[in-house]
Design a protein around this motif. Sequence first.
Motif, PDB file in Angstrom:
ATOM      1  N   ASP A 223      25.371  15.839 -38.523  1.00 23.77           N
ATOM      2  CA  ASP A 223      26.672  15.733 -37.859  1.00 23.77           C
ATOM      3  C   ASP A 223      26.598  14.819 -36.647  1.00 23.77           C
ATOM      4  O   ASP A 223      27.525  14.039 -36.379  1.00 23.77           O
ATOM      5  CB  ASP A 223      27.166  17.122 -37.417  1.00 23.77           C
ATOM      6  CG  ASP A 223      27.661  17.954 -38.592  1.00 23.77           C
ATOM      7  OD1 ASP A 223      27.887  17.356 -39.671  1.00 23.77           O
ATOM      8  OD2 ASP A 223      27.824  19.177 -38.432  1.00 23.77           O
ATOM      9  N   LYS A 227      28.640  11.285 -35.813  1.00 25.51           N
ATOM     10  CA  LYS A 227      29.366  11.061 -34.566  1.00 25.51           C
ATOM     11  C   LYS A 227      28.840   9.816 -33.853  1.00 25.51           C
ATOM     12  O   LYS A 227      29.625   9.051 -33.268  1.00 25.51           O
ATOM     13  CB  LYS A 227      29.232  12.280 -33.650  1.00 25.51           C
ATOM     14  CG  LYS A 227      29.919  12.132 -32.304  1.00 25.51           C
ATOM     15  CD  LYS A 227      31.405  11.867 -32.450  1.00 25.51           C
ATOM     16  CE  LYS A 227      32.138  13.066 -32.974  1.00 25.51           C
ATOM     17  NZ  LYS A 227      33.609  12.837 -33.015  1.00 25.51           N
ATOM     18  N   ASP A 257      22.236  18.319 -31.682  1.00 24.56           N
ATOM     19  CA  ASP A 257      23.398  18.520 -32.552  1.00 24.56           C
ATOM     20  C   ASP A 257      24.599  17.767 -31.982  1.00 24.56           C
ATOM     21  O   ASP A 257      24.533  17.165 -30.894  1.00 24.56           O
ATOM     22  CB  ASP A 257      23.701  20.008 -32.730  1.00 24.56           C
ATOM     23  CG  ASP A 257      23.920  20.730 -31.404  1.00 24.56           C
ATOM     24  OD1 ASP A 257      24.348  20.072 -30.426  1.00 24.56           O
ATOM     25  OD2 ASP A 257      23.658  21.946 -31.341  1.00 24.56           O
ATOM     26  N   GLU A 259      27.442  18.817 -30.704  1.00 20.99           N
ATOM     27  CA  GLU A 259      27.983  19.315 -29.444  1.00 20.99           C
ATOM     28  C   GLU A 259      27.159  18.807 -28.266  1.00 20.99           C
ATOM     29  O   GLU A 259      27.713  18.387 -27.239  1.00 20.99           O
ATOM     30  CB  GLU A 259      28.008  20.850 -29.440  1.00 20.99           C
ATOM     31  CG  GLU A 259      29.046  21.480 -30.352  1.00 20.99           C
ATOM     32  CD  GLU A 259      28.598  21.479 -31.818  1.00 20.99           C
ATOM     33  OE1 GLU A 259      27.399  21.232 -32.072  1.00 20.99           O
ATOM     34  OE2 GLU A 259      29.459  21.733 -32.681  1.00 20.99           O
ATOM     35  N   THR A 260      25.853  18.830 -28.416  1.00 22.95           N
ATOM     36  CA  THR A 260      24.988  18.343 -27.340  1.00 22.95           C
ATOM     37  C   THR A 260      25.178  16.842 -27.145  1.00 22.95           C
ATOM     38  O   THR A 260      25.254  16.355 -26.009  1.00 22.95           O
ATOM     39  CB  THR A 260      23.517  18.641 -27.677  1.00 22.95           C
ATOM     40  OG1 THR A 260      23.357  20.044 -27.889  1.00 22.95           O
ATOM     41  CG2 THR A 260      22.602  18.198 -26.539  1.00 22.95           C
ATOM     42  N   MET A 262      27.813  15.025 -27.718  1.00 14.92           N
ATOM     43  CA  MET A 262      29.111  14.695 -27.134  1.00 14.92           C
ATOM     44  C   MET A 262      29.153  14.958 -25.628  1.00 14.92           C
ATOM     45  O   MET A 262      29.970  14.377 -24.916  1.00 14.92           O
ATOM     46  CB  MET A 262      30.221  15.466 -27.837  1.00 14.92           C
ATOM     47  CG  MET A 262      30.526  14.961 -29.238  1.00 14.92           C
ATOM     48  SD  MET A 262      30.901  13.186 -29.252  1.00 14.92           S
ATOM     49  CE  MET A 262      32.397  13.135 -28.262  1.00 14.92           C
ATOM     50  N   LYS A 263      28.283  15.840 -25.147  1.00 11.56           N
ATOM     51  CA  LYS A 263      28.235  16.065 -23.702  1.00 11.56           C
ATOM     52  C   LYS A 263      27.810  14.812 -22.953  1.00 11.56           C
ATOM     53  O   LYS A 263      28.094  14.658 -21.767  1.00 11.56           O
ATOM     54  CB  LYS A 263      27.251  17.204 -23.381  1.00 11.56           C
ATOM     55  CG  LYS A 263      27.736  18.579 -23.777  1.00 11.56           C
ATOM     56  CD  LYS A 263      26.899  19.650 -23.097  1.00 11.56           C
ATOM     57  CE  LYS A 263      25.414  19.512 -23.404  1.00 11.56           C
ATOM     58  NZ  LYS A 263      24.619  20.599 -22.806  1.00 11.56           N
ATOM     59  N   HIS A 321      35.859  24.274 -24.062  1.00 12.73           N
ATOM     60  CA  HIS A 321      35.104  23.510 -25.048  1.00 12.73           C
ATOM     61  C   HIS A 321      35.356  22.015 -24.975  1.00 12.73           C
ATOM     62  O   HIS A 321      35.034  21.293 -25.895  1.00 12.73           O
ATOM     63  CB  HIS A 321      35.455  24.000 -26.456  1.00 12.73           C
ATOM     64  CG  HIS A 321      35.163  25.460 -26.644  1.00 12.73           C
ATOM     65  ND1 HIS A 321      33.888  25.968 -26.606  1.00 12.73           N
ATOM     66  CD2 HIS A 321      35.999  26.517 -26.837  1.00 12.73           C
ATOM     67  CE1 HIS A 321      33.932  27.282 -26.796  1.00 12.73           C
ATOM     68  NE2 HIS A 321      35.200  27.632 -26.931  1.00 12.73           N
ATOM     69  N   ARG A 322      35.952  21.543 -23.895  1.00 15.41           N
ATOM     70  CA  ARG A 322      36.219  20.116 -23.803  1.00 15.41           C
ATOM     71  C   ARG A 322      35.788  19.583 -22.444  1.00 15.41           C
ATOM     72  O   ARG A 322      35.878  20.273 -21.438  1.00 15.41           O
ATOM     73  CB  ARG A 322      37.716  19.843 -24.007  1.00 15.41           C
ATOM     74  CG  ARG A 322      38.138  19.938 -25.445  1.00 15.41           C
ATOM     75  CD  ARG A 322      39.623  19.753 -25.588  1.00 15.41           C
ATOM     76  NE  ARG A 322      40.315  20.983 -25.211  1.00 15.41           N
ATOM     77  CZ  ARG A 322      41.395  21.001 -24.471  1.00 15.41           C
ATOM     78  NH1 ARG A 322      41.891  19.883 -24.015  1.00 15.41           N
ATOM     79  NH2 ARG A 322      41.984  22.133 -24.175  1.00 15.41           N
ATOM     80  N   SER A 323      35.313  18.357 -22.436  1.00 15.22           N
ATOM     81  CA  SER A 323      34.920  17.721 -21.188  1.00 15.22           C
ATOM     82  C   SER A 323      36.162  17.412 -20.371  1.00 15.22           C
ATOM     83  O   SER A 323      37.266  17.379 -20.893  1.00 15.22           O
ATOM     84  CB  SER A 323      34.174  16.418 -21.476  1.00 15.22           C
ATOM     85  OG  SER A 323      35.068  15.463 -21.990  1.00 15.22           O
TER      86      SER A 323
END
Length: 422
Positions: A223, A227, A257, A259-260, A262-263, A321-323
Amino acid sequence: MQLDMDNKEEILKVERQFGIFGRSPLLLEAINTALQAAPYDVSVLVSGENGVGKEVYHKILHQYSRRRSGKCIAVNCGGLPEGTIDSELFGHVKGAYTGAVNDRKGYFEEADGGTIFLDEVGELPLATQARLLRILESGEYYRMGSSEVRKTDVRIVAATNVDLQKAIRKGTFREDLYYRLATITIHVPSLRERPEDIFSMFRMFANEVATRYQMPPILLTDDARRKLLAYHWPGNVRQMKHVVEEISIVEEKREIDVETLMKHLPVFDEHVILSDETNDESQTFRTGEKQMLYQMIFRLSNELEEVRKKLGLSTPASATHRSPVQRALPDETGGVKPDYVPAVTIPRKEDDVEDVEVEEISSPYTDYRTEPSSPSVRPLAEMEKEAIRRALEHNHGNKRQAAIDLGISERTIHRKIQEYNL
């Protein structure tokens, strides 16, 4: 593009020699064009976005030319103070202006017999453009404060990340100078134009960081790989290198992953439009301007999060859950996220295409002293001033590095420092 085997071998040699990485046909074409143009004494214009590596190509052109034994001087036109640009480029004589206590050679005189690289050439004032045109046409110039005609024999390589055709239409760049500079043009592709290089480049940077800091290299889940490929990469290769280094150092786990990942990937909206009062396409934010705005907002929002954590305040469920930057952007359907604040009015400043002047912008984060639906409003000028001040502090007063961090030119940060009395 079809390359014969000899050309392919030469291109691979150039990539190794100058630290270029990639197998994209567009990238290979750019290198091949540089090799073909190098032996001929013609001016070359290198175009491409910030962070793609345009600064490498003047070295290739110089190394493979008859001028290789001469000097190769690189000049950042955007970093030259506006009042001394002509002195820096063409030199001055004693008494030409206050502080000119001695005669001084300019870069064109120093580079005589070699190559001069004019980075950010679109930043030059029109008067300086006229003097540059004279050098291109006849090799003649004057030192500031002198009437003596001097001659120089230099090869000029220029680079720009702005659309010079648009600058010509706006009257900020000379059309005759453009055609003189662009005898040969080299377009360096952005990272999103060469998706076949993204995974291998990420892996290369991860291995470099692992070797440098003696740690296991990071790996991506499927995933996260998808991205990585879908991301816009506004900062191109330079941004990817910094992202890989940041993830490698900050994250403890080695398998990253989505999520990590996208941070560490700031989200930049590609469709930020100015006031509805005009339909002029030129009033859409340019990529560099949008990036600067979002970087400032992102950093200030992160600092707010740190303050909240120290005060022991909880994060509203809608923002969990969003920056901060993600919370400031519309969703994929064009709708508005719950804590999105849509009131943005930005008048255009005609005489400075690199700067964004904003009367007022609503904060991209919720003011946690009120209900989540109540927006906190701050003038963007105040946020801009704060971001510049913090960038200067972070870089111990180094204006050049602060400008790089903010995604603006050195001339812009010099002017902003004076404007905000920093």
